[in-house]
Scaffold this motif. Structure first.
Motif, mmCIF file in Angstrom:
data_model
loop_
_atom_site.group_PDB
_atom_site.id
_atom_site.type_symbol
_atom_site.label_atom_id
_atom_site.label_comp_id
_atom_site.label_asym_id
_atom_site.label_seq_id
_atom_site.Cartn_x
_atom_site.Cartn_y
_atom_site.Cartn_z
ATOM 1 N N TYR A 132 0.802 -1.214 0.000
ATOM 2 C CA TYR A 132 0.000 0.000 0.000
ATOM 3 C C TYR A 132 0.833 1.261 0.000
ATOM 4 O O TYR A 132 0.372 2.317 0.361
ATOM 5 C CB TYR A 132 -0.966 -0.037 1.207
ATOM 6 C CG TYR A 132 -1.841 -1.255 1.129
ATOM 7 C CD1 TYR A 132 -1.617 -2.345 1.952
ATOM 8 C CD2 TYR A 132 -2.847 -1.342 0.169
ATOM 9 C CE1 TYR A 132 -2.388 -3.487 1.840
ATOM 10 C CE2 TYR A 132 -3.611 -2.483 0.054
ATOM 11 C CZ TYR A 132 -3.381 -3.543 0.891
ATOM 12 O OH TYR A 132 -4.137 -4.682 0.773
ATOM 13 N N SER B 8 -0.584 -5.770 -6.543
ATOM 14 C CA SER B 8 -1.767 -6.257 -7.248
ATOM 15 C C SER B 8 -2.755 -5.174 -7.651
ATOM 16 O O SER B 8 -3.642 -5.423 -8.456
ATOM 17 C CB SER B 8 -2.474 -7.313 -6.403
ATOM 18 O OG SER B 8 -2.783 -6.769 -5.137
ATOM 19 N N ARG B 9 -2.602 -3.978 -7.115
ATOM 20 C CA ARG B 9 -3.554 -2.936 -7.493
ATOM 21 C C ARG B 9 -3.299 -2.401 -8.901
ATOM 22 O O ARG B 9 -4.134 -1.672 -9.455
ATOM 23 C CB ARG B 9 -3.524 -1.797 -6.482
ATOM 24 C CG ARG B 9 -2.263 -0.973 -6.514
ATOM 25 C CD ARG B 9 -2.366 0.216 -5.559
ATOM 26 N NE ARG B 9 -1.236 1.102 -5.673
ATOM 27 C CZ ARG B 9 -0.081 0.933 -5.032
ATOM 28 N NH1 ARG B 9 0.068 -0.110 -4.242
ATOM 29 N NH2 ARG B 9 0.911 1.781 -5.197
ATOM 30 N N LYS C 198 -3.137 -2.533 -12.877
ATOM 31 C CA LYS C 198 -3.691 -3.263 -14.020
ATOM 32 C C LYS C 198 -2.694 -3.132 -15.165
ATOM 33 O O LYS C 198 -2.108 -2.063 -15.345
ATOM 34 C CB LYS C 198 -5.011 -2.643 -14.482
ATOM 35 C CG LYS C 198 -6.011 -2.366 -13.378
ATOM 36 C CD LYS C 198 -6.658 -3.615 -12.850
ATOM 37 C CE LYS C 198 -7.656 -3.270 -11.756
ATOM 38 N NZ LYS C 198 -8.183 -4.455 -11.119
ATOM 39 N N LYS D 132 -7.937 -12.570 -19.188
ATOM 40 C CA LYS D 132 -7.298 -13.131 -18.003
ATOM 41 C C LYS D 132 -7.696 -14.577 -17.723
ATOM 42 O O LYS D 132 -6.950 -15.306 -17.082
ATOM 43 C CB LYS D 132 -7.547 -12.267 -16.774
ATOM 44 C CG LYS D 132 -8.908 -12.428 -16.174
ATOM 45 C CD LYS D 132 -9.001 -11.658 -14.878
ATOM 46 C CE LYS D 132 -10.342 -11.955 -14.249
ATOM 47 N NZ LYS D 132 -10.707 -10.949 -13.257
ATOM 48 N N ARG E 67 -7.801 -16.474 -6.476
ATOM 49 C CA ARG E 67 -8.924 -15.649 -6.904
ATOM 50 C C ARG E 67 -10.240 -16.438 -6.832
ATOM 51 O O ARG E 67 -10.254 -17.646 -7.050
ATOM 52 C CB ARG E 67 -8.699 -15.149 -8.332
ATOM 53 C CG ARG E 67 -8.654 -16.300 -9.300
ATOM 54 C CD ARG E 67 -8.445 -16.024 -10.774
ATOM 55 N NE ARG E 67 -8.096 -14.752 -11.231
ATOM 56 C CZ ARG E 67 -7.163 -14.551 -12.183
ATOM 57 N NH1 ARG E 67 -6.492 -15.580 -12.686
ATOM 58 N NH2 ARG E 67 -6.927 -13.342 -12.631
ATOM 59 N N TRP F 61 -13.603 -17.025 -8.649
ATOM 60 C CA TRP F 61 -14.146 -16.789 -9.983
ATOM 61 C C TRP F 61 -15.651 -16.573 -9.980
ATOM 62 O O TRP F 61 -16.183 -15.812 -10.754
ATOM 63 C CB TRP F 61 -13.857 -17.991 -10.889
ATOM 64 C CG TRP F 61 -12.489 -18.040 -11.469
ATOM 65 C CD1 TRP F 61 -11.492 -18.923 -11.156
ATOM 66 C CD2 TRP F 61 -11.945 -17.195 -12.508
ATOM 67 N NE1 TRP F 61 -10.374 -18.669 -11.922
ATOM 68 C CE2 TRP F 61 -10.618 -17.629 -12.755
ATOM 69 C CE3 TRP F 61 -12.461 -16.126 -13.251
ATOM 70 C CZ2 TRP F 61 -9.797 -17.023 -13.716
ATOM 71 C CZ3 TRP F 61 -11.640 -15.522 -14.203
ATOM 72 C CH2 TRP F 61 -10.329 -15.979 -14.430
ATOM 73 N N ASP G 134 -10.333 -5.097 -3.837
ATOM 74 C CA ASP G 134 -8.975 -4.616 -4.110
ATOM 75 C C ASP G 134 -8.505 -4.992 -5.509
ATOM 76 O O ASP G 134 -7.491 -4.487 -5.971
ATOM 77 C CB ASP G 134 -7.989 -5.234 -3.110
ATOM 78 C CG ASP G 134 -8.235 -4.730 -1.701
ATOM 79 O OD1 ASP G 134 -7.888 -5.451 -0.743
ATOM 80 O OD2 ASP G 134 -8.786 -3.627 -1.559
ATOM 81 N N MET G 135 -9.220 -5.902 -6.159
ATOM 82 C CA MET G 135 -8.851 -6.324 -7.507
ATOM 83 C C MET G 135 -10.120 -6.539 -8.330
ATOM 84 O O MET G 135 -11.230 -6.265 -7.843
ATOM 85 C CB MET G 135 -8.001 -7.602 -7.444
ATOM 86 C CG MET G 135 -6.627 -7.369 -6.814
ATOM 87 S SD MET G 135 -5.696 -8.894 -6.525
ATOM 88 C CE MET G 135 -5.165 -9.284 -8.186
ATOM 89 N N ASP G 136 -9.967 -7.029 -9.527
ATOM 90 C CA ASP G 136 -11.105 -7.245 -10.440
ATOM 91 C C ASP G 136 -12.292 -7.918 -9.751
ATOM 92 O O ASP G 136 -12.109 -8.868 -8.988
ATOM 93 C CB ASP G 136 -10.706 -8.202 -11.579
ATOM 94 C CG ASP G 136 -9.702 -7.619 -12.542
ATOM 95 O OD1 ASP G 136 -9.440 -8.285 -13.570
ATOM 96 O OD2 ASP G 136 -9.173 -6.515 -12.289
ATOM 97 N N ASN H 94 -15.159 -10.407 -10.289
ATOM 98 C CA ASN H 94 -15.454 -11.449 -11.269
ATOM 99 C C ASN H 94 -16.918 -11.821 -11.347
ATOM 100 O O ASN H 94 -17.365 -12.364 -12.364
ATOM 101 C CB ASN H 94 -14.651 -12.721 -10.948
ATOM 102 C CG ASN H 94 -13.165 -12.509 -11.122
ATOM 103 O OD1 ASN H 94 -12.731 -11.794 -12.024
ATOM 104 N ND2 ASN H 94 -12.371 -13.102 -10.246
ATOM 105 N N ASP I 114 -10.715 -11.226 -7.710
ATOM 106 C CA ASP I 114 -9.352 -11.745 -7.840
ATOM 107 C C ASP I 114 -8.616 -11.596 -6.507
ATOM 108 O O ASP I 114 -7.593 -12.242 -6.286
ATOM 109 C CB ASP I 114 -8.581 -10.964 -8.918
ATOM 110 C CG ASP I 114 -8.892 -11.442 -10.329
ATOM 111 O OD1 ASP I 114 -8.376 -10.836 -11.281
ATOM 112 O OD2 ASP I 114 -9.643 -12.424 -10.482
#
Lengths: 162, 353
Positions: free
Chosen positions: A31, A111-112, A114, A137, B24, B26, B317-319, B321, B339
Motif C-alpha cells: 500500500y 496487485s492494485r 492493471k 485473463k 482468486r 471466480w 482490491d482487484m477485479d 469477477n 481476484d
C-alpha cells in the motif's frame, strides 16, 4: 541456416545505460503511496530472455522504456500499457513473449496495478488475435496451469530477477 | 418499481467479507432454497485454488461462516458453480475439463457424479428450470446438453457446435427450455429443441445485429424472462428483448432484438452482470467497481433506456469477477467475488437525507 528458429539472425542492440536508483526494499509495501513509474516497470522486464535467442528483450528492442505508458486517467485504479515489438511479423513466439511480460509484471508489481499488453500496431500479422489472447485473463490463467508453458516462461524470466 | 421516485441517495453497504480461498474467486451462487424463514442463506463459491467453499449465515449471530470446503476432486481451477433449482444439487465446472455434481448428504457434500467429455476447460454450467437438463460449455467451442436421469445419472443428449471460439457462459431461460450461450467469438447464440428432439441454434446475435464487438462474458434475464442483459470486453452492457408470448406458444422463430446499449459507464472489461427481481442491473468489472443500473422513465419515444443508479469504486482490491443478487426474502442483498480472493456481502440501501 539454423533450422527451426523463427528469426535466425536477430538484430542485437546495445543495452540502455541503467540509471542508478535508490536501494529499494525487495518486498515493496503493498500500500505504499509511492507511485511506480515507467522506468521501474521497464526494469522488471528488460532482462527477460527472448524465448529463442540468448539475448534480452531490451537487446532485441522487443521492449523499450518508451513503450511503457502509465494510464492515470482514473484516480481509483492504476494502469500500465506495455507495447512490445516482435522481431519478425509472423513471430509465433509473440504470445509467449506477451505471456512472459504478463507473468513477470504480475509477480513484480503490487496487485492494485492493471496491465494491458499489446503488440506494437503494424508489427504482427495477427495482431488483433494476439492482443485479445494476452488480455483475456481467463485464458491467461488457464495457460499458466500448463506446466510445460510455465517452465518455458520461467526459463525466460530467470535472468530478469537479478 | 420506480427508482426515479425514491428520491434519496443509494449506497452500497458492506455487510461482511468472507475470506478463506487462497486464490482468486471466480464465481459464486446463492442456494435458491435458502434465505427463507426456515433456511438460513447459503452461498457456494469456487476458486483458482481448486476448491469450492460453502458458506452459511448463522441464524443466531447473523454472521457468515464457512461450512465446508469441497476439495480433492477438481485438479485445476474451479471456474463456475451453480445450484439446481431445488437447491439439492450443486454443479461445479472446472479447467480440468470435468463438471462435478455434489449432493448434501447430512451436512457432508459428496461428489455424486462427474461429467466428462469436453476437450478442455469447462467455463460454465446451468440447470434448466425443471431440473431435467444441465448444460455446460468450454474453450473447446462446444455446448453440451445433459439429461438428468434418476439416481444422479447424467446422459449427454447433445453436443452443440457453432461458436467459433471459447464459450464463456451458458444460461437457460428462466422458464422455458431455451439455452443461451456467449463467447470469445463476440456472439450470443440461442439454442432450442425442434419437434424431433434435435437441438439447433435458432439465432446468432453478432455485431451486425447491434451485438458486441468483443468477448461476451455473461448473460442475465429479468424476472419476467422477456428481457436479457449481456456484458462484454467491449465495455458495454446490452439489453435485449423478445416476444415472450410468442416463445411460450412454442414459436421457435421468435427473435431477440436489441433494446439498449449502455456505453460510457465502464472503461475496463465487464465480467459479470445480474438482473434483480426488482429490475436493478448489477455489473462487476475489471476496474474493481460494482455498478447498478435501472430503467429510466425519461426516455419514452424509442422505448426504455437505462441510467446509472450507483457506482461503488474499490468494491474490492482487484477485479470483480461475479455479482449475484440474493434470491432470498431480503431485498437488495447482493454478493460479489474478486481476484483478491474474497467474497463480499452487500446491501443496497437508501441513505436517509
Amino acid at each position: 541456416m539454423v533450422s527451426g528458429l523463427i528469426n535466425a539472425n536477430p538484430v542485437v542492440y546495445e543495452k540502455k545505460e541503467r540509471r542508478q536508483r535508490p536501494a529499494s526494499i525487495p518486498d515493496a509495501d503493498e500500500y505504499s503511496a509511492e507511485a511506480i513509474d515507467q522506468l521501474e516497470v521497464f526494469d522488471h522486464v528488460r532482462d527477460i530472455k527472448d524465448p529463442e535467442h540468448p539475448y534480452s528483450l531490451e537487446e532485441l528492442k522487443v521492449i523499450s522504456e518508451d513503450a511503457i505508458e502509465v494510464d492515470d486517467r482514473r484516480s481509483y485504479v492504476s494502469c500500465f500499457r506495455v507495447t512490445f515489438t516482435p522481431t519478425v511479423e509472423h513471430c509465433s513466439m509473440a504470445t509467449v513473449i506477451g505471456l512472459c511480460l504478463r507473468v513477470k509484471l504480475m509477480r513484480s508489481l503490487p496487485s492494485r496495478y492493471k496491465v494491458d499488453i499489446r503488440v506494437a500496431p503494424g508489427t504482427h500479422a495477427t495482431e488483433a488475435a494476439v492482443n485479445k489472447q494476452l488480455n483475456d485473463k481467463e485464458r491467461i490463467a488457464a495457460a499458466l496451469e500448463n506446466p510445460n508453458l510455465v517452465d518455458m516462461v520461467d526459463e525466460c524470466l530467470a535472468p530478469s530477477y537479478a | 418499481m420506480d427508482f426515479d421516485d425514491e428520491g434519496s441517495n443509494f449506497e452500497l453497504k458492506e455487510i461482511q467479507t468472507l475470506s478463506g480461498h487462497t486464490d482468486r474467486v471466480w464465481s459464486l451462487a446463492w442456494n435458491p432454497a435458502t434465505g427463507t424463514d426456515d433456511a438460513q442463506p447459503v452461498i457456494a463459491s469456487c476458486s483458482g485454488d481448486k476448491t469450492v467453499r460453502i458458506w452459511e449465515r448463522s441464524a443466531l449471530t447473523r454472521s457468515w461462516d464457512c461450512k465446508a470446503v469441497l476439495e480433492e476432486t477438481h485438479t485445476r481451477t474451479v471456474r463456475s458453480c451453480t445450484w439446481s433449482p431445488s437447491g439439492k444439487l450443486l454443479a461445479t465446472a472446472s479447467f480440468d475439463a470435468t463438471t462435478a455434481i455434489w449432493e448434501n448428504v447430512g451436512g457432508d457434500f459428496q461428489c455424486v457424479s462427474t461429467l466428462e467429455g469436453h476437450e478442455n476447460e469447462v467455463k460454465s454450467v446451468s440447470w434448466n428450470a425443471s431440473e431435467s437438463l444441465l448444460a455446460t460449455c468450454s474453450r473447446d467451442k462446444t455446448v453440451w446438453i445433459w439429461e438428468v436421469m434418476p439416481g444422479n445419472e447424467f446422459e449427454c443428449a447433445s453436443v452443440l457446435q457453432g461458436h467459433t471460439q471459447d464459450v464463456k457462459m451458458i444460461k437457460w431461460h428462466p422458464t422455458m427450455d431455451i439455452l443461451f450461450s456467449c463467447s470469445y467469438d463476440n456472439t450470443i447464440k440461442v439454442w432450442a429443441e425442434d419437434d424431433t428432439g434435435d437441438w439447433h441454434c435458432i439465432q446468432t446475435i453478432g455485431e451486425s445485429s447491434n451485438g458486441h464487438s468483443s468477448t461476451v462474458w455473461a448473460i442475465s434475464f429479468n424476472a419476467g424472462g422477456d428481457k436479457m442483459v449481456t456484458c462484454s470486453d467491449d465495455l458495454t452492457l446490452k439489453v435485449w428483448e423478445a416476444d415472450i408470448e410468442g416463445m411460450r406458444s412454442g414459436n421457435n422463430q421468435v427473435l431477440w432484438k436489441h433494446l439498449s446499449t449502455l456505453s460510457g459507464y465502464h472503461d475496463r472489461t465487464i465480467f459479470s452482470v445480474h438482473w434483480s427481481r426488482e429490475g436493478i442491473i448489477a455489473s462487476g468489472a475489471a476496474d474493481d467497481a460494482i455498478r447498478f443500473f435501472v430503467e429510466s422513465k425519461d426516455s419514452v419515444v424509442d422505448g426504455p433506456s437505462y441510467r446509472l443508479l450507483l457506482k461503488k469504486e474499490k468494491a474490492h482490491d482487484m477485479d470483480v469477477n461475479v455479482v449475484q443478487w440474493s434470491p432470498g426474502q431480503e431485498n437488495r442483498v447482493m454478493a460479489s467475488a474478486s481476484d483478491d480472493g474474497t467474497i463480499k456481502i452487500w446491501e443496497l440501501a437508501t441513505s436517509s437525507n
